[in-house]
Motif scaffolding. Structure first.
Motif, PDB file in Angstrom:
ATOM      1  N   VAL A 120       0.835  -1.204   0.000  1.00 34.63           N
ATOM      2  CA  VAL A 120       0.000   0.000   0.000  1.00 34.63           C
ATOM      3  C   VAL A 120       0.869   1.253   0.000  1.00 34.63           C
ATOM      4  CG1 VAL A 120      -1.665   1.316   1.349  1.00 34.63           C
ATOM      5  CG2 VAL A 120      -1.975  -1.135   1.052  1.00 34.63           C
ATOM      6  N   ILE A 121       1.903   1.270   0.847  1.00 37.75           N
ATOM      7  CA  ILE A 121       2.787   2.436   0.901  1.00 37.75           C
ATOM      8  C   ILE A 121       3.495   2.654  -0.433  1.00 37.75           C
ATOM      9  CG2 ILE A 121       4.863   3.365   1.997  1.00 37.75           C
ATOM     10  CD1 ILE A 121       3.974   2.062   4.585  1.00 37.75           C
ATOM     11  N   GLY A 122       3.921   1.557  -1.058  1.00 35.38           N
ATOM     12  CA  GLY A 122       4.573   1.687  -2.364  1.00 35.38           C
ATOM     13  C   GLY A 122       3.643   2.229  -3.428  1.00 35.38           C
ATOM     14  N   GLU A 123       2.384   1.797  -3.408  1.00 30.89           N
ATOM     15  CA  GLU A 123       1.420   2.300  -4.388  1.00 30.89           C
ATOM     16  C   GLU A 123       1.126   3.780  -4.170  1.00 30.89           C
ATOM     17  OE1 GLU A 123      -0.853   1.867  -7.751  1.00 30.89           O
ATOM     18  OE2 GLU A 123       0.421   0.355  -6.792  1.00 30.89           O
ATOM     19  N   VAL A 124       1.012   4.181  -2.903  1.00 30.84           N
ATOM     20  CA  VAL A 124       0.755   5.597  -2.606  1.00 30.84           C
ATOM     21  C   VAL A 124       1.952   6.453  -3.006  1.00 30.84           C
ATOM     22  CG1 VAL A 124       0.349   7.240  -0.743  1.00 30.84           C
ATOM     23  CG2 VAL A 124      -0.908   5.093  -0.788  1.00 30.84           C
ATOM     24  N   ARG A 125       3.164   5.973  -2.707  1.00 36.68           N
ATOM     25  CA  ARG A 125       4.365   6.723  -3.091  1.00 36.68           C
ATOM     26  C   ARG A 125       4.482   6.839  -4.606  1.00 36.68           C
ATOM     27  NH1 ARG A 125       9.962   5.437  -0.396  1.00 36.68           N
ATOM     28  NH2 ARG A 125      10.375   7.193  -1.792  1.00 36.68           N
ATOM     29  N   GLN A 126       4.142   5.773  -5.323  1.00 39.18           N
ATOM     30  CA  GLN A 126       4.187   5.837  -6.782  1.00 39.18           C
ATOM     31  C   GLN A 126       3.201   6.870  -7.315  1.00 39.18           C
ATOM     32  OE1 GLN A 126       3.195   2.155  -8.695  1.00 39.18           O
ATOM     33  NE2 GLN A 126       3.808   2.854 -10.726  1.00 39.18           N
ATOM     34  N   LEU A 127       2.003   6.916  -6.709  1.00 32.83           N
ATOM     35  CA  LEU A 127       1.019   7.922  -7.118  1.00 32.83           C
ATOM     36  C   LEU A 127       1.541   9.332  -6.862  1.00 32.83           C
ATOM     37  CD1 LEU A 127      -1.853   8.762  -8.028  1.00 32.83           C
ATOM     38  CD2 LEU A 127      -2.552   8.512  -5.633  1.00 32.83           C
ATOM     39  N   ARG A 128       2.146   9.548  -5.686  1.00 30.95           N
ATOM     40  CA  ARG A 128       2.668  10.882  -5.373  1.00 30.95           C
ATOM     41  C   ARG A 128       3.794  11.270  -6.338  1.00 30.95           C
ATOM     42  NH1 ARG A 128       1.356  12.453  -0.070  1.00 30.95           N
ATOM     43  NH2 ARG A 128      -0.854  11.967   0.174  1.00 30.95           N
ATOM     44  N   GLU A 129       4.671  10.336  -6.661  1.00 27.79           N
ATOM     45  CA  GLU A 129       5.771  10.658  -7.568  1.00 27.79           C
ATOM     46  C   GLU A 129       5.265  10.985  -8.972  1.00 27.79           C
ATOM     47  OE1 GLU A 129       8.421   7.379  -7.445  1.00 27.79           O
ATOM     48  OE2 GLU A 129       9.132   7.782  -5.402  1.00 27.79           O
ATOM     49  N   ILE A 130       4.328  10.185  -9.469  1.00 27.81           N
ATOM     50  CA  ILE A 130       3.798  10.447 -10.808  1.00 27.81           C
ATOM     51  C   ILE A 130       3.054  11.773 -10.834  1.00 27.81           C
ATOM     52  CG2 ILE A 130       2.195   9.615 -12.562  1.00 27.81           C
ATOM     53  CD1 ILE A 130       2.840   6.786 -11.705  1.00 27.81           C
ATOM     54  N   ALA A 131       2.269  12.047  -9.783  1.00 26.15           N
ATOM     55  CA  ALA A 131       1.544  13.319  -9.726  1.00 26.15           C
ATOM     56  C   ALA A 131       2.502  14.504  -9.651  1.00 26.15           C
ATOM     57  CB  ALA A 131       0.600  13.321  -8.524  1.00 26.15           C
ATOM     58  N   GLY A 132       3.587  14.366  -8.880  1.00 27.14           N
ATOM     59  CA  GLY A 132       4.578  15.443  -8.804  1.00 27.14           C
ATOM     60  C   GLY A 132       5.229  15.716 -10.156  1.00 27.14           C
ATOM     61  N   LYS A 133       5.558  14.641 -10.889  1.00 26.27           N
ATOM     62  CA  LYS A 133       6.156  14.831 -12.216  1.00 26.27           C
ATOM     63  C   LYS A 133       5.162  15.484 -13.187  1.00 26.27           C
ATOM     64  CE  LYS A 133       9.377  10.960 -11.843  1.00 26.27           C
ATOM     65  NZ  LYS A 133       9.780   9.621 -12.377  1.00 26.27           N
ATOM     66  N   ARG A 134       3.917  15.083 -13.108  1.00 26.84           N
ATOM     67  CA  ARG A 134       2.921  15.676 -14.007  1.00 26.84           C
ATOM     68  C   ARG A 134       2.706  17.152 -13.683  1.00 26.84           C
ATOM     69  NH1 ARG A 134       0.393  12.508 -18.178  1.00 26.84           N
ATOM     70  NH2 ARG A 134      -1.696  13.158 -17.545  1.00 26.84           N
ATOM     71  N   ARG A 135       2.737  17.502 -12.397  1.00 25.39           N
ATOM     72  CA  ARG A 135       2.591  18.911 -12.033  1.00 25.39           C
ATOM     73  C   ARG A 135       3.792  19.714 -12.521  1.00 25.39           C
ATOM     74  NH1 ARG A 135       0.551  16.630  -7.042  1.00 25.39           N
ATOM     75  NH2 ARG A 135      -1.713  16.978  -6.905  1.00 25.39           N
ATOM     76  N   GLU A 136       4.989  19.144 -12.442  1.00 28.96           N
ATOM     77  CA  GLU A 136       6.169  19.839 -12.959  1.00 28.96           C
ATOM     78  C   GLU A 136       6.049  20.055 -14.465  1.00 28.96           C
ATOM     79  OE1 GLU A 136       9.652  17.750 -11.872  1.00 28.96           O
ATOM     80  OE2 GLU A 136       9.464  18.163  -9.718  1.00 28.96           O
ATOM     81  N   GLU A 137       5.557  19.052 -15.181  1.00 28.75           N
ATOM     82  CA  GLU A 137       5.358  19.217 -16.619  1.00 28.75           C
ATOM     83  C   GLU A 137       4.344  20.314 -16.915  1.00 28.75           C
ATOM     84  OE1 GLU A 137       4.250  15.502 -18.275  1.00 28.75           O
ATOM     85  OE2 GLU A 137       6.086  14.467 -17.673  1.00 28.75           O
ATOM     86  N   LEU A 138       3.270  20.345 -16.116  1.00 28.39           N
ATOM     87  CA  LEU A 138       2.257  21.378 -16.340  1.00 28.39           C
ATOM     88  C   LEU A 138       2.795  22.764 -16.017  1.00 28.39           C
ATOM     89  CD1 LEU A 138      -0.642  21.891 -17.187  1.00 28.39           C
ATOM     90  CD2 LEU A 138      -1.363  21.499 -14.828  1.00 28.39           C
ATOM     91  N   CYS A 139       3.612  22.878 -14.969  1.00 26.68           N
ATOM     92  CA  CYS A 139       4.219  24.176 -14.633  1.00 26.68           C
ATOM     93  C   CYS A 139       5.192  24.622 -15.716  1.00 26.68           C
ATOM     94  CB  CYS A 139       4.917  24.080 -13.282  1.00 26.68           C
ATOM     95  SG  CYS A 139       3.801  23.929 -11.877  1.00 26.68           S
ATOM     96  N   ASP A 140       5.996  23.694 -16.254  1.00 27.29           N
ATOM     97  CA  ASP A 140       6.904  24.052 -17.344  1.00 27.29           C
ATOM     98  C   ASP A 140       6.123  24.498 -18.583  1.00 27.29           C
ATOM     99  OD1 ASP A 140       9.000  23.387 -15.700  1.00 27.29           O
ATOM    100  OD2 ASP A 140       9.257  21.376 -16.531  1.00 27.29           O
ATOM    101  N   ALA A 141       5.046  23.779 -18.878  1.00 25.70           N
ATOM    102  CA  ALA A 141       4.221  24.177 -20.026  1.00 25.70           C
ATOM    103  C   ALA A 141       3.572  25.537 -19.789  1.00 25.70           C
ATOM    104  CB  ALA A 141       3.153  23.115 -20.287  1.00 25.70           C
ATOM    105  N   LEU A 142       3.148  25.808 -18.544  1.00 27.73           N
ATOM    106  CA  LEU A 142       2.549  27.112 -18.238  1.00 27.73           C
ATOM    107  C   LEU A 142       3.567  28.234 -18.392  1.00 27.73           C
ATOM    108  CD1 LEU A 142       0.154  28.767 -17.170  1.00 27.73           C
ATOM    109  CD2 LEU A 142       0.959  28.275 -14.852  1.00 27.73           C
ATOM    110  N   SER A 143       4.811  27.983 -17.979  1.00 33.20           N
ATOM    111  CA  SER A 143       5.846  29.006 -18.144  1.00 33.20           C
ATOM    112  C   SER A 143       6.103  29.298 -19.620  1.00 33.20           C
ATOM    113  CB  SER A 143       7.134  28.546 -17.454  1.00 33.20           C
ATOM    114  OG  SER A 143       8.155  29.498 -17.614  1.00 33.20           O
ATOM    115  N   ASP A 144       6.239  28.238 -20.423  1.00 33.02           N
ATOM    116  CA  ASP A 144       6.417  28.442 -21.861  1.00 33.02           C
ATOM    117  C   ASP A 144       5.201  29.125 -22.477  1.00 33.02           C
ATOM    118  OD1 ASP A 144       8.849  27.177 -21.638  1.00 33.02           O
ATOM    119  OD2 ASP A 144       8.034  25.210 -22.155  1.00 33.02           O
ATOM    120  N   PHE A 145       4.021  28.733 -22.009  1.00 34.04           N
ATOM    121  CA  PHE A 145       2.784  29.319 -22.523  1.00 34.04           C
ATOM    122  C   PHE A 145       2.722  30.819 -22.245  1.00 34.04           C
ATOM    123  CE2 PHE A 145      -1.613  30.485 -21.292  1.00 34.04           C
ATOM    124  CZ  PHE A 145      -2.206  30.433 -22.544  1.00 34.04           C
ATOM    125  N   LEU A 146       3.087  31.228 -21.028  1.00 34.93           N
ATOM    126  CA  LEU A 146       3.052  32.653 -20.694  1.00 34.93           C
ATOM    127  C   LEU A 146       4.099  33.432 -21.486  1.00 34.93           C
ATOM    128  CD1 LEU A 146       2.475  32.598 -16.830  1.00 34.93           C
ATOM    129  CD2 LEU A 146       0.825  33.058 -18.636  1.00 34.93           C
TER     130      LEU A 146
END
Length: 299
Positions: free
Chosen positions: A138-164
């Motif tokens: 369970v802990i491994g699955e939750v950590r994997q979700l947090r890591e994937i979500a963190g990477k996706r948020r970083e991608e969205l922030c990078d895209a937002l910076s380029d977009f602006l």
């Protein structure tokens, strides 16, 4: 007589309350209606008949509703992580339940097989190992979700910076922000730019400004930069400040933040490489010195 009178009075009071119930609080009624509407909307989005659902999905749906009623803040955090990764809450909980059962029952099955082969493993070890492996799964699955979500948020922030940056360049060329926002969002590729374009494109039919739509995306995905962008643009509109200047300032600040983050990552990677080289040098020196010492003792 006193006891009989007290019991009769309580019974009459109970009958009066049953016959003339008090009106429930309006806030509780509204919250219950909102939960029922959200539950119906989630079931409509899943579009799965009750007879087609597996036992794991039914258990996950019940558990999700129970968590939403008891721990709404924690569930909101996981819902944001699941939203940015594109996973429904019920499906993720079903997968989590399956992994928990595999971790719980797997060691028990292995111990039974080992005892069948004559290893003589104590059966008391099996539940402890099963519980430990289930918690680890369970802990491994939750950590994997947090890591994937963190990477996706970083991608969205990078895209937002380029977009602006592109929006500011388009506005420097003479376009207004109303024309520059959808045009630039349509140029980019990838899921992040598609998310920004969908939010901006659906803003006008829903009666919202583009930054309000981006703010809703930030609320749904848990991206602070989108929420701050919406707040700063709404403040600029209320105070009569130029939206163009606000967008330029926001693009500059996000560019500086990305540059500082890149420098921090580069320094961290350099430090890690230096530490690896030091460890390799120490291992090589220990190998040479140990060989000499063993040669002296064996001579």
């Amino acid at each position: 007589m006193l006891i009989v009178s007290a019991v009769a009075g309580v019974a009459l009071l109970r009958l009066h309350r049953l016959a003339f119930p008090a009106a429930p609080p309006l806030a509780d009624q509204a919250a219950r209606w909102e939960r029922a509407r959200a539950r119906a909307g989630r079931r409509a989005r899943l579009d799965i008949a009750a007879e087609d659902q597996t036992w794991s999905k039914r258990a996950a749906e019940w558990f999700a509703e129970h968590l939403r009623n008891r721990r709404p803040d924690d569930v909101q955090t996981y819902e944001r992580d699941l939203a940015v990764t594109g996973q429904p809450m019920e499906e993720w909980l079903a997968k989590l339940l399956v992994w928990f059962l595999i971790g719980l029952l797997g060691p028990v099955a292995l111990v039974l097989l080992g005892n069948g082969a004559g290893l003589g493993i104590p059966m008391l070890i099996a539940p402890a190992l099963g519980l430990a492996s289930a918690v680890v799964a369970v802990i491994g699955e939750v950590r994997q979700l947090r890591e994937i979500a963190g990477k996706r948020r970083e991608e969205l922030c990078d895209a937002l910076s380029d977009f602006l940056d592109l929006v500011v360049m388009s506005m420097e060329g003479g376009r207004s922000h109303a024309d520059a926002l959808p045009t630039v969002a349509q140029i980019g590729t990838g899921w992040a730019f598609h998310t920004l374009y969908d939010a901006i494109d659906n803003a006008r039919p829903n009666g919202m400004t583009p930054w309000e739509a981006l703010g809703e995306v930030g609320e749904r995905f848990g991206v602070v930069e989108l929420i701050d962008l919406c707040a700063s643009l709404n403040l600029a509109q209320d105070e009569g400040t130029s939206i163009r200047n606000t967008l330029i300032a926001r693009a500059q600040s996000m560019r500086d933040a990305r540059l500082a983050d890149s420098y921090a990552r580069a320094n961290k990677s350099t430090e890690a490489m230096r530490n690896n080289l030091m460890v390799m040098a120490l291992v090589a020196a220990a190998y040479v010195i140990l060989a000499r010492v063993l040669f002296l003792f064996s001579a």
